[in-house]
Scaffold this motif. Sequence first.
Motif, PDB file in Angstrom:
ATOM      1  N   ILE A   5       0.849  -1.209   0.000  1.00 10.86           N
ATOM      2  CA  ILE A   5       0.000   0.000   0.000  1.00 10.86           C
ATOM      3  C   ILE A   5       0.875   1.246   0.000  1.00 10.86           C
ATOM      4  O   ILE A   5       0.613   2.207  -0.725  1.00 10.86           O
ATOM      5  CB  ILE A   5      -0.957  -0.009   1.215  1.00 10.86           C
ATOM      6  CG1 ILE A   5      -2.006  -1.108   1.046  1.00 10.86           C
ATOM      7  CG2 ILE A   5      -1.633   1.348   1.386  1.00 10.86           C
ATOM      8  CD1 ILE A   5      -2.904  -1.300   2.249  1.00 10.86           C
ATOM      9  N   THR A   6       1.943   1.228   0.796  1.00 11.13           N
ATOM     10  CA  THR A   6       2.848   2.375   0.853  1.00 11.13           C
ATOM     11  C   THR A   6       3.493   2.625  -0.496  1.00 11.13           C
ATOM     12  O   THR A   6       3.618   3.777  -0.934  1.00 11.13           O
ATOM     13  CB  THR A   6       3.925   2.136   1.929  1.00 11.13           C
ATOM     14  OG1 THR A   6       3.286   1.856   3.171  1.00 11.13           O
ATOM     15  CG2 THR A   6       4.824   3.356   2.085  1.00 11.13           C
ATOM     16  N   VAL A   7       3.897   1.584  -1.206  1.00  6.92           N
ATOM     17  CA  VAL A   7       4.509   1.738  -2.535  1.00  6.92           C
ATOM     18  C   VAL A   7       3.507   2.337  -3.512  1.00  6.92           C
ATOM     19  O   VAL A   7       3.842   3.253  -4.277  1.00  6.92           O
ATOM     20  CB  VAL A   7       5.045   0.377  -3.042  1.00  6.92           C
ATOM     21  CG1 VAL A   7       5.443   0.454  -4.500  1.00  6.92           C
ATOM     22  CG2 VAL A   7       6.202  -0.098  -2.186  1.00  6.92           C
ATOM     23  N   GLY A  10       2.926   5.990  -2.693  1.00  9.34           N
ATOM     24  CA  GLY A  10       4.085   6.802  -3.081  1.00  9.34           C
ATOM     25  C   GLY A  10       4.192   6.985  -4.583  1.00  9.34           C
ATOM     26  O   GLY A  10       4.520   8.072  -5.077  1.00  9.34           O
ATOM     27  N   ARG A  11       3.932   5.938  -5.347  1.00 12.66           N
ATOM     28  CA  ARG A  11       4.058   6.013  -6.814  1.00 12.66           C
ATOM     29  C   ARG A  11       2.915   6.786  -7.467  1.00 12.66           C
ATOM     30  O   ARG A  11       3.131   7.578  -8.371  1.00 12.66           O
ATOM     31  CB  ARG A  11       4.098   4.611  -7.419  1.00 12.66           C
ATOM     32  CG  ARG A  11       5.294   3.815  -7.058  1.00 12.66           C
ATOM     33  CD  ARG A  11       6.309   3.963  -8.124  1.00 12.66           C
ATOM     34  NE  ARG A  11       7.440   3.100  -7.772  1.00 12.66           N
ATOM     35  CZ  ARG A  11       8.593   3.188  -8.344  1.00 12.66           C
ATOM     36  NH1 ARG A  11       8.781   4.065  -9.289  1.00 12.66           N
ATOM     37  NH2 ARG A  11       9.560   2.407  -7.978  1.00 12.66           N
ATOM     38  N   LEU A  12       1.694   6.496  -7.060  1.00 10.60           N
ATOM     39  CA  LEU A  12       0.537   7.081  -7.735  1.00 10.60           C
ATOM     40  C   LEU A  12       0.015   8.347  -7.054  1.00 10.60           C
ATOM     41  O   LEU A  12      -0.769   9.081  -7.654  1.00 10.60           O
ATOM     42  CB  LEU A  12      -0.595   6.050  -7.823  1.00 10.60           C
ATOM     43  CG  LEU A  12      -0.285   4.761  -8.585  1.00 10.60           C
ATOM     44  CD1 LEU A  12      -1.466   3.822  -8.515  1.00 10.60           C
ATOM     45  CD2 LEU A  12       0.084   5.053 -10.023  1.00 10.60           C
ATOM     46  N   VAL A  18      -7.781   4.302  -0.970  1.00 12.22           N
ATOM     47  CA  VAL A  18      -7.951   3.933  -2.380  1.00 12.22           C
ATOM     48  C   VAL A  18      -6.930   2.869  -2.770  1.00 12.22           C
ATOM     49  O   VAL A  18      -7.252   1.904  -3.483  1.00 12.22           O
ATOM     50  CB  VAL A  18      -7.840   5.181  -3.288  1.00 12.22           C
ATOM     51  CG1 VAL A  18      -7.832   4.790  -4.746  1.00 12.22           C
ATOM     52  CG2 VAL A  18      -8.958   6.158  -2.987  1.00 12.22           C
ATOM     53  N   ALA A  19      -5.700   3.002  -2.294  1.00 14.66           N
ATOM     54  CA  ALA A  19      -4.666   2.012  -2.594  1.00 14.66           C
ATOM     55  C   ALA A  19      -5.064   0.648  -2.030  1.00 14.66           C
ATOM     56  O   ALA A  19      -4.886  -0.390  -2.684  1.00 14.66           O
ATOM     57  CB  ALA A  19      -3.329   2.456  -2.034  1.00 14.66           C
ATOM     58  N   ALA A  21      -8.119  -0.408  -1.504  1.00  7.14           N
ATOM     59  CA  ALA A  21      -9.221  -0.898  -2.329  1.00  7.14           C
ATOM     60  C   ALA A  21      -8.699  -1.476  -3.642  1.00  7.14           C
ATOM     61  O   ALA A  21      -9.186  -2.508  -4.122  1.00  7.14           O
ATOM     62  CB  ALA A  21     -10.220   0.223  -2.601  1.00  7.14           C
ATOM     63  N   VAL A  22      -7.703  -0.833  -4.237  1.00  7.26           N
ATOM     64  CA  VAL A  22      -7.112  -1.326  -5.492  1.00  7.26           C
ATOM     65  C   VAL A  22      -6.458  -2.685  -5.263  1.00  7.26           C
ATOM     66  O   VAL A  22      -6.622  -3.612  -6.063  1.00  7.26           O
ATOM     67  CB  VAL A  22      -6.103  -0.306  -6.062  1.00  7.26           C
ATOM     68  CG1 VAL A  22      -5.262  -0.915  -7.168  1.00  7.26           C
ATOM     69  CG2 VAL A  22      -6.807   0.941  -6.536  1.00  7.26           C
ATOM     70  N   ILE A  23      -5.720  -2.821  -4.168  1.00  4.94           N
ATOM     71  CA  ILE A  23      -5.051  -4.094  -3.878  1.00  4.94           C
ATOM     72  C   ILE A  23      -6.082  -5.200  -3.658  1.00  4.94           C
ATOM     73  O   ILE A  23      -5.944  -6.304  -4.193  1.00  4.94           O
ATOM     74  CB  ILE A  23      -4.131  -3.950  -2.661  1.00  4.94           C
ATOM     75  CG1 ILE A  23      -2.928  -3.087  -3.040  1.00  4.94           C
ATOM     76  CG2 ILE A  23      -3.664  -5.308  -2.166  1.00  4.94           C
ATOM     77  CD1 ILE A  23      -2.018  -2.758  -1.896  1.00  4.94           C
ATOM     78  N   TRP A  24      -7.142  -4.921  -2.895  1.00  3.76           N
ATOM     79  CA  TRP A  24      -8.165  -5.937  -2.675  1.00  3.76           C
ATOM     80  C   TRP A  24      -8.896  -6.292  -3.970  1.00  3.76           C
ATOM     81  O   TRP A  24      -9.254  -7.454  -4.187  1.00  3.76           O
ATOM     82  CB  TRP A  24      -9.167  -5.497  -1.605  1.00  3.76           C
ATOM     83  CG  TRP A  24      -8.607  -5.686  -0.229  1.00  3.76           C
ATOM     84  CD1 TRP A  24      -8.249  -4.704   0.640  1.00  3.76           C
ATOM     85  CD2 TRP A  24      -8.305  -6.922   0.410  1.00  3.76           C
ATOM     86  NE1 TRP A  24      -7.751  -5.250   1.793  1.00  3.76           N
ATOM     87  CE2 TRP A  24      -7.777  -6.620   1.678  1.00  3.76           C
ATOM     88  CE3 TRP A  24      -8.425  -8.248   0.051  1.00  3.76           C
ATOM     89  CZ2 TRP A  24      -7.371  -7.602   2.572  1.00  3.76           C
ATOM     90  CZ3 TRP A  24      -8.020  -9.230   0.952  1.00  3.76           C
ATOM     91  CH2 TRP A  24      -7.508  -8.907   2.190  1.00  3.76           C
ATOM     92  N   ALA A  25      -9.081  -5.326  -4.846  1.00  3.45           N
ATOM     93  CA  ALA A  25      -9.707  -5.611  -6.141  1.00  3.45           C
ATOM     94  C   ALA A  25      -8.814  -6.516  -6.983  1.00  3.45           C
ATOM     95  O   ALA A  25      -9.296  -7.454  -7.639  1.00  3.45           O
ATOM     96  CB  ALA A  25     -10.012  -4.311  -6.884  1.00  3.45           C
ATOM     97  N   VAL A  26      -7.509  -6.260  -6.956  1.00  2.00           N
ATOM     98  CA  VAL A  26      -6.570  -7.108  -7.710  1.00  2.00           C
ATOM     99  C   VAL A  26      -6.567  -8.518  -7.139  1.00  2.00           C
ATOM    100  O   VAL A  26      -6.571  -9.512  -7.885  1.00  2.00           O
ATOM    101  CB  VAL A  26      -5.156  -6.483  -7.698  1.00  2.00           C
ATOM    102  CG1 VAL A  26      -4.121  -7.460  -8.225  1.00  2.00           C
ATOM    103  CG2 VAL A  26      -5.133  -5.201  -8.507  1.00  2.00           C
ATOM    104  N   ILE A  27      -6.570  -8.633  -5.819  1.00  2.00           N
ATOM    105  CA  ILE A  27      -6.605  -9.961  -5.185  1.00  2.00           C
ATOM    106  C   ILE A  27      -7.901 -10.686  -5.551  1.00  2.00           C
ATOM    107  O   ILE A  27      -7.881 -11.885  -5.885  1.00  2.00           O
ATOM    108  CB  ILE A  27      -6.453  -9.828  -3.659  1.00  2.00           C
ATOM    109  CG1 ILE A  27      -5.040  -9.381  -3.310  1.00  2.00           C
ATOM    110  CG2 ILE A  27      -6.790 -11.148  -2.968  1.00  2.00           C
ATOM    111  CD1 ILE A  27      -4.842  -9.019  -1.850  1.00  2.00           C
ATOM    112  N   ALA A  28      -9.025  -9.983  -5.515  1.00  2.00           N
ATOM    113  CA  ALA A  28     -10.307 -10.594  -5.870  1.00  2.00           C
ATOM    114  C   ALA A  28     -10.316 -11.056  -7.318  1.00  2.00           C
ATOM    115  O   ALA A  28     -10.811 -12.148  -7.628  1.00  2.00           O
ATOM    116  CB  ALA A  28     -11.456  -9.612  -5.616  1.00  2.00           C
ATOM    117  N   LEU A  29      -9.753 -10.256  -8.217  1.00  2.00           N
ATOM    118  CA  LEU A  29      -9.695 -10.654  -9.631  1.00  2.00           C
ATOM    119  C   LEU A  29      -8.801 -11.876  -9.826  1.00  2.00           C
ATOM    120  O   LEU A  29      -9.120 -12.758 -10.635  1.00  2.00           O
ATOM    121  CB  LEU A  29      -9.206  -9.491 -10.488  1.00  2.00           C
ATOM    122  CG  LEU A  29     -10.228  -8.389 -10.740  1.00  2.00           C
ATOM    123  CD1 LEU A  29      -9.565  -7.221 -11.477  1.00  2.00           C
ATOM    124  CD2 LEU A  29     -11.399  -8.917 -11.536  1.00  2.00           C
TER     125      LEU A  29
END
Length: 97
Positions: A5-7, A10-12, A18-19, A21-29
């Motif tokens: 999440i920290t990466v 920092g990048r985006l 939101v980060a 949520a994005v990670i959980w969405a990627v894991i779910a996919l």
Amino acid sequence: MTALITVIVGRLGISRMVAGAVIWAVIALAVLGAALGVYEFIKHKGADEVRARIEKDNQDAVYKGIDARMSLDECIDAGGVYDFGRQRCNAATLGPR
């Protein structure tokens, strides 16, 4: 997970929520894709087994038909009367019916 999440934050430059949520969405996919892959594999394997069984049954029916035809021909050649209900040859009748 926190490091990831920290990466992403920092990048985006997005919020931590939101980060996450994005990670959980990627894991779910990823999980959904794996489940769908397993489902498709099992479905096609089952279909192949059913197809093979049907083809075997069809071949058995063809061979049984060929055997019955040859039995019919042999019965007629011997002067018998073929009984289709019982799938066997009855002896020729003696004299008129």
